[in-house]
Design a protein around this motif. Sequence first.
Motif, short mmCIF file in Angstrom:
data_model
loop_
_atom_site.label_atom_id
_atom_site.label_comp_id
_atom_site.label_asym_id
_atom_site.label_seq_id
_atom_site.Cartn_x
_atom_site.Cartn_y
_atom_site.Cartn_z
N SER A 184 0.85 -1.21 -0.03
CA SER A 184 -0.01 0.26 -0.11
C SER A 184 0.97 1.42 -0.08
O SER A 184 1.88 1.04 0.40
N SER A 185 0.26 2.51 -0.59
CA SER A 185 1.17 3.59 -0.64
C SER A 185 0.09 4.76 -0.26
O SER A 185 -1.04 4.62 -0.64
N ASP A 186 0.44 5.56 0.81
CA ASP A 186 -0.19 6.86 1.03
C ASP A 186 0.09 7.94 0.21
O ASP A 186 -0.82 8.99 0.21
N PHE A 187 0.86 7.66 -0.70
CA PHE A 187 1.10 8.87 -1.57
C PHE A 187 0.20 8.69 -2.87
O PHE A 187 -0.08 7.67 -3.38
N ARG A 240 -0.33 -6.60 -8.09
CA ARG A 240 0.33 -5.51 -8.58
C ARG A 240 -0.02 -4.27 -8.10
O ARG A 240 -1.33 -4.03 -8.10
N LEU A 241 1.07 -3.23 -7.91
CA LEU A 241 0.83 -1.77 -7.84
C LEU A 241 1.83 -0.91 -8.20
O LEU A 241 3.25 -1.11 -7.79
N ASP A 266 3.46 -7.76 4.39
CA ASP A 266 3.08 -6.34 4.06
C ASP A 266 4.31 -5.21 3.82
O ASP A 266 5.02 -5.33 4.65
N ILE A 267 3.90 -4.52 3.02
CA ILE A 267 4.65 -3.36 2.77
C ILE A 267 3.89 -1.98 2.70
O ILE A 267 2.94 -2.04 1.91
N ASN A 268 4.07 -1.08 3.42
CA ASN A 268 3.33 0.13 3.55
C ASN A 268 4.43 1.38 3.25
O ASN A 268 5.46 1.30 4.02
N ILE A 269 3.91 2.02 2.28
CA ILE A 269 4.78 3.30 2.01
C ILE A 269 4.10 4.60 2.29
O ILE A 269 2.86 4.80 1.66
N ASN A 270 4.74 5.55 3.04
CA ASN A 270 3.91 6.50 3.67
C ASN A 270 4.91 7.81 3.78
O ASN A 270 5.96 7.63 3.48
#
Length: 287
Positions: free
Chosen positions: A249-252, A263-264, A283-287
């Motif tokens: 997931s990405s908060d950007f 895919r993302l 999980d990978i979270n990018i914020n």
Amino acid sequence: MKRILVIFLLITGAYIGWNYLFDGSGVNFAQAEDAVKVTNQTKNISIDISSVETMIVPEDRDDVRAELKGKGTVKVAGHGDDIEVTVKRKGFFWFNWFEMDQTTLTVYIPEDYEKNMAIELGSGEAIFKGHSADSPMILKELTVDIGSGRMVLENLDVETFKHQSSSGEVEINSLAAGSGSFEVSSGSVNVKNYSGKLDADISSGELEIQMDALRDDVNLNVSSGNIELDLPDDADFTLNGKVSSGDISSDFPLENKEESDNRLRGKYGSGKYEINADVSSGDININ
């Protein structure tokens, strides 16, 4: 039962008496130190520690000096271009509760030493700090290998940083690296104020990393566990994410966003740097 208790007390008394008579230190009063001068030929300082609270202190000096307070012996030895610091504990581990073991080790290193350093922590605690964020300890390569226990690193500037941990807790603050690799099989790693190229491989456990600036590519691989990547608001990146089981997931707000079950993809800012994220489970979270 009384007989067993009497035997235990006799063994305990004999053990303490042995320490007083032959070690000359009694319980937790031993002191030992050793030192080796750093020369132009010195290319690496290795520190191998276990079951000891350790402080690594850079200061104005021309040698590596180790001071141990407690039970055991410390040795600083030069082998070619390498200086090795090792600690050996005395006694039996099942008496530590009785001794109220407070063995500590302080390793002093030259603050102007700018070559390689390796720290191996089997258990216990190790703390290594440069003077400040504005006056960090500068090294060519720093390698840390952690079996368990706790490690704190702070105010460091290195060309190459290599981290491997199988268990335990690691806290890092103010680390600038030309390239940095993190291999975590278990435990937790928390990094603040990081800058540089980043490669992370998490097989189990957690990695939280906050970057002051995005200046190079980032490669993230999770087979089990979690990664939290905190980027500055002005980061420029292209995200390439692959998922077989888990989540990315990405908060950007991503431009040209492509999102599916596995895919993302998308771009933020100019898209200058690549963030490659691969999750097989976790999980990978990018914020």
